[in-house]
Design a protein around this motif. Structure first.
Motif, PDB file in Angstrom:
ATOM      1  N   SER A  16       0.835  -1.222   0.000  1.00 50.70           N
ATOM      2  CA  SER A  16       0.000   0.000   0.000  1.00 50.70           C
ATOM      3  C   SER A  16       0.860   1.259   0.000  1.00 50.70           C
ATOM      4  N   ILE A  17       1.897   1.253   0.806  1.00 51.78           N
ATOM      5  CA  ILE A  17       2.768   2.431   0.913  1.00 51.78           C
ATOM      6  C   ILE A  17       3.565   2.603  -0.381  1.00 51.78           C
ATOM      7  N   GLU A  20       1.272   4.105  -2.932  1.00 52.20           N
ATOM      8  CA  GLU A  20       1.026   5.510  -2.596  1.00 52.20           C
ATOM      9  C   GLU A  20       2.230   6.378  -2.975  1.00 52.20           C
ATOM     10  N   LYS A  23       2.658   8.173  -6.421  1.00 53.74           N
ATOM     11  CA  LYS A  23       2.013   9.453  -6.705  1.00 53.74           C
ATOM     12  C   LYS A  23       2.953  10.641  -6.513  1.00 53.74           C
ATOM     13  N   TYR A  24       4.036  10.428  -5.752  1.00 49.21           N
ATOM     14  CA  TYR A  24       4.915  11.537  -5.376  1.00 49.21           C
ATOM     15  C   TYR A  24       6.349  11.357  -5.877  1.00 49.21           C
ATOM     16  N   SER A 155      -1.445   7.110   7.908  1.00 50.45           N
ATOM     17  CA  SER A 155      -2.035   6.718   6.629  1.00 50.45           C
ATOM     18  C   SER A 155      -0.923   6.303   5.666  1.00 50.45           C
ATOM     19  N   GLN A 157      -0.500   7.502   2.806  1.00 51.89           N
ATOM     20  CA  GLN A 157       0.000   8.757   2.236  1.00 51.89           C
ATOM     21  C   GLN A 157       1.082   9.373   3.127  1.00 51.89           C
ATOM     22  N   GLU A 158       0.820   9.445   4.436  1.00 55.02           N
ATOM     23  CA  GLU A 158       1.808   9.999   5.371  1.00 55.02           C
ATOM     24  C   GLU A 158       3.103   9.185   5.338  1.00 55.02           C
ATOM     25  N   ALA A 160       4.201   7.216   2.898  1.00 55.35           N
ATOM     26  CA  ALA A 160       4.859   7.348   1.596  1.00 55.35           C
ATOM     27  C   ALA A 160       5.670   8.642   1.533  1.00 55.35           C
ATOM     28  N   LYS A 161       5.092   9.726   2.007  1.00 53.90           N
ATOM     29  CA  LYS A 161       5.795  11.015   1.984  1.00 53.90           C
ATOM     30  C   LYS A 161       7.022  10.979   2.888  1.00 53.90           C
TER      31      LYS A 161
END
Length: 171
Positions: A16-17, A20, A23-24, A155, A157-158, A160-161
């Motif tokens: 999942s990570i 995600e 995207k970045y 999350s 998203q968090e 992954a960033k």
């Protein structure tokens, strides 16, 4: 850019990570379990049932050799036991996605596809054995990791960033 190799206990969110993070970043992403399922044309659960864990680990070894020689600029999510591959450092920067065992199980059970998520992980069928496995693996994960990310209560998203930021800093 070199590869990023995500390690961590099964169900911690490596896939999942990784998805995600796409995207970045300009990384590609692959999953070692997906590669093995493609090689064998059957699910991991079936491989375990029909051929056992030792056979599965040999398949992981083949994938690890291929990753080392043929894959670049890729975010690689791995199965929970993939960390045992002896060439891991040669494949890329090793990032441990870390979380307490109970938080991983809670996350899996609360997932919309909880039944499927648990079913596809044969080593989670017996939670007592799974906890023992977690306790055996975690110190090894920590020892191997170039970067550690605590994914608890965050999350995808968090995570992954944070992952991309720490990898950039690591060089």
């Amino acid at each position: 850019m070199k590869n990023i190799v995500l390690i961590g206990f099964m169900g911690v969110g490596k896939g999942s990570i990784a998805r995600e993070a796409l995207k970045y970043s300009s990384y590609m992403t692959i999953d070692t379990d997906d590669i093995i399922e493609s090689m064998e044309n059957r699910k991991i659960k079936k491989i375990f049932e029909e051929n056992g864990e030792e056979y599965f680990r040999k398949l992981e070894k083949r994938v690890a050799k291929w990753l080392e020689t043929s894959v670049h600029d890729t975010l690689i999510s791995t199965g929970g036991g993939f960390y045992k591959q002896t060439n891991l450092q040669k494949i890329g920067t090793i990032v441990l996605l870390d979380s307490p065992f109970d938080a991983i199980i809670k996350r899996l059970k609360e997932h919309p596809n909880a039944k499927r998520k648990l079913k596809k992980r044969p080593l989670l069928a017996d939670l007592k054995k799974a906890k023992k496995l977690y306790d055996e693996r975690r110190p090894q994960y920590l020892k191997l990791a170039d970067i550690i990310i605590d994914v608890t209560e965050k999350s995808a998203q968090e995570c992954a960033k944070e992952l991309l930021k720490k990898v950039k800093k690591h060089g």
